[in-house]
Design an enzyme around this catalytic site. Structure first.
Site, PDB file in Angstrom:
ATOM      1  CB  SER A 282      -0.960  -0.054   1.191  1.00 24.87           C
ATOM      2  OG  SER A 282      -1.966   0.915   1.096  1.00 24.87           O
TER       3      SER A 282
ATOM      4  CG  ASP B 122      -6.440  -3.204  -3.583  1.00 22.43           C
ATOM      5  OD1 ASP B 122      -7.144  -2.331  -3.042  1.00 22.43           O
ATOM      6  OD2 ASP B 122      -5.239  -3.398  -3.274  1.00 22.43           O
TER       7      ASP B 122
ATOM      8  CG  HIS C 223      -5.677  -2.362   0.311  1.00 19.66           C
ATOM      9  ND1 HIS C 223      -4.893  -2.078  -0.791  1.00 19.66           N
ATOM     10  CD2 HIS C 223      -5.135  -1.656   1.348  1.00 19.66           C
ATOM     11  CE1 HIS C 223      -3.938  -1.229  -0.447  1.00 19.66           C
ATOM     12  NE2 HIS C 223      -4.060  -0.966   0.842  1.00 19.66           N
TER      13      HIS C 223
END
Length: 441
Positions: free
Chosen positions: A274, A331, A402
């Site tokens: 991320s 995602d 995610h």
């Protein structure tokens, strides 16, 4: 040119190397881990057979010898011929590096009531062992912190709770492989830089600073056209009177490593999830443009958002940094910020077309501020067909899509573009749906 792997329905296929799971216990956000009997991610692959009862000689025989192929797995040829179908050796390497990122979450102090909030719960000497990576052959040599550059009004800064106003937080670490047997197996001495995703309030504020800004004032050679996301650049370069920037810490540690081991085969693998994936991309560009005769620098990016524009992508490619961008098509984080260019092969200076944007809006968009470009070689996965991810409400599924462990599970089961998920793949998801809601990273 950016490469992608298509997504199709699951299929049954036998592959020679199996990756399993084992059960451990874990508790985020407390000074000492507590046992609640919950399953967590522990990839039991040829490099990490924890709990198998094998002695060291048996483990050495089980591991995949990389030898001369290490540079190929690090992206020397842009992973040509390794992604479709996914090479078993590369799969093991991706899972191995994914564990180093997972250690950043397991080490982070989540407890907002603790005076140690946003720090590492363990000393750097024991952290990998506390996270189950004591036999990895790596040793943590430096902790890394990222500082937010957002300037808040003084009244808000004074009125807000301490945990919400935390400007600098532990974001990862540098670890150097110092085990002779592991160095021999890997074919070189490897340096890992592991970076976590967004956790603190001010990090979230930085994420929302999504307009592009010039890069050369902070990183790399002068180039007015290369631009990156404002918030990511701020987190990478901001410092306080008592805390150097993440950029300073990375440069200092890489310089030290090059002085110590520069006369032997060396690689730098920057792995992030991320926000950490975005910062990993900036760090890779910084290292390859700052140091003469820099070692091979590779980024393994899990669930990374977009980072910069076309010019940045071009400069990144020229720098020699190799990026493997692992994307779950379900995602949403990988689809932001900004807009993307329709054609990745469009020449510099040609008209820019923005994907999915109506003509009337195109005329009103400041392209320099909002048009991004994906970087590196893409390995595209899909959680849609996974039996382990199909339950729960929409919010839970968004979080799960995610999550780092979702990515590890998908890598574990991915075979090829015509068989994206082995029907027989075991889940490496290690917590309940309720935990996923709390730990949306």
């Amino acid at each position: 040119m950016r490469h992608a792997i298509g997504v199709f329905k699951p299929c049954k296929l036998h592959v020679s190397k199996q990756v399993g799971v084992l059960t451990l216990t874990q508790n985020y956000g407390s000074a000492k881990p507590k046992s609640h009997g919950k399953r967590i991610t522990r990839i039991k692959s040829s490099w990490n057979p924890l709990g198998t009862g094998l002695d060291r000689s048996q483990v050495a025989a089980w591991r995949t010898e990389l030898g001369d192929r290490w540079a190929e797995y690090q992206g020397r040829n842009n992973w040509e011929g390794l992604l479709d179908p996914l090479d078993d050796g590369l799969r093991e390497e991706i899972l191995r590096y994914g564990e180093f990122v997972d250690a950043t979450y397991r080490s982070f102090e989540f407890n907002a009531a603790s005076p140690d909030y946003a720090s590492c719960r363990f000393s750097r000497f024991s952290m990998l062992a506390q996270c189950g990576l004591g036999e990895s052959g790596y040793r943590v040599t430096r902790n890394l912190r990222a500082t937010c550059g957002v300037q808040l009004p003084r009244w808000l800064d004074q009125a807000g709770p301490n945990w919400a106003m935390t400007k600098s937080g532990w974001i990862g670490y540098v670890a150097v492989c110092n085990d002779k047997e592991e160095i021999a197996r890997l074919g070189r001495r490897d340096v890992v830089i592991a970076l976590r995703g967004t956790i603190t309030c001010l990090e979230w504020l930085e994420n929302f600073r999504a307009t592009l800004t010039c890069l050369h004032d902070h990183v790399g050679p002068e180039n007015d056209e290369a631009m990156v996301e404002s918030g990511f650049l701020s987190l990478y370069t901001s410092r306080t009177a008592t805390c150097p920037s993440l950029q300073d810490m990375v440069r200092e540690e890489i310089a030290r490593v090059m002085r110590s081991y520069g006369d032997e085969p060396l690689s730098v693998t920057i792995v992030g999830h991320s926000l950490g994936a975005a910062l990993a991309t900036l760090a890779a560009y910084d290292i390859t443009t700052t140091f003469d005769r820099a070692p091979m620098v590779t980024v393994i990016s899990f669930a990374g958002p977009r980072v910069g524009n076309r010019s940045f992508r071009s400069q990144l490619e020229k720098s020699g940094a190799k990026i493997l961008r692992i994307v779950n098509s379900d995602d949403v984080v990988t689809k932001v910020p900004g807009f993307v260019i329709d054609n990745n092969d469009v020449a510099e200076g040609e008209a820019v077309q923005v994907a999915g944007l109506p003509g009337w809006l195109r005329e009103r968009v400041d392209y320099k501020q909002w048009v991004y470009a994906d970087v590196g070689r893409e390995l595209r996965l899909s959680s849609r067909g996974s039996p382990h991810l199909s339950n729960g409400n929409i919010a839970t599924n968004i979080a799960t899509c995610h999550d780092l462990r979702t990515y590890l599970q998908l890598i574990n089961g991915f075979v090829s573009s015509t068989c994206p998920l082995k029907a027989t793949a075991k889940s490496v998801l290690g917590r309940t749906q309720q935990e996923n809601q709390v730990l949306f990273r």
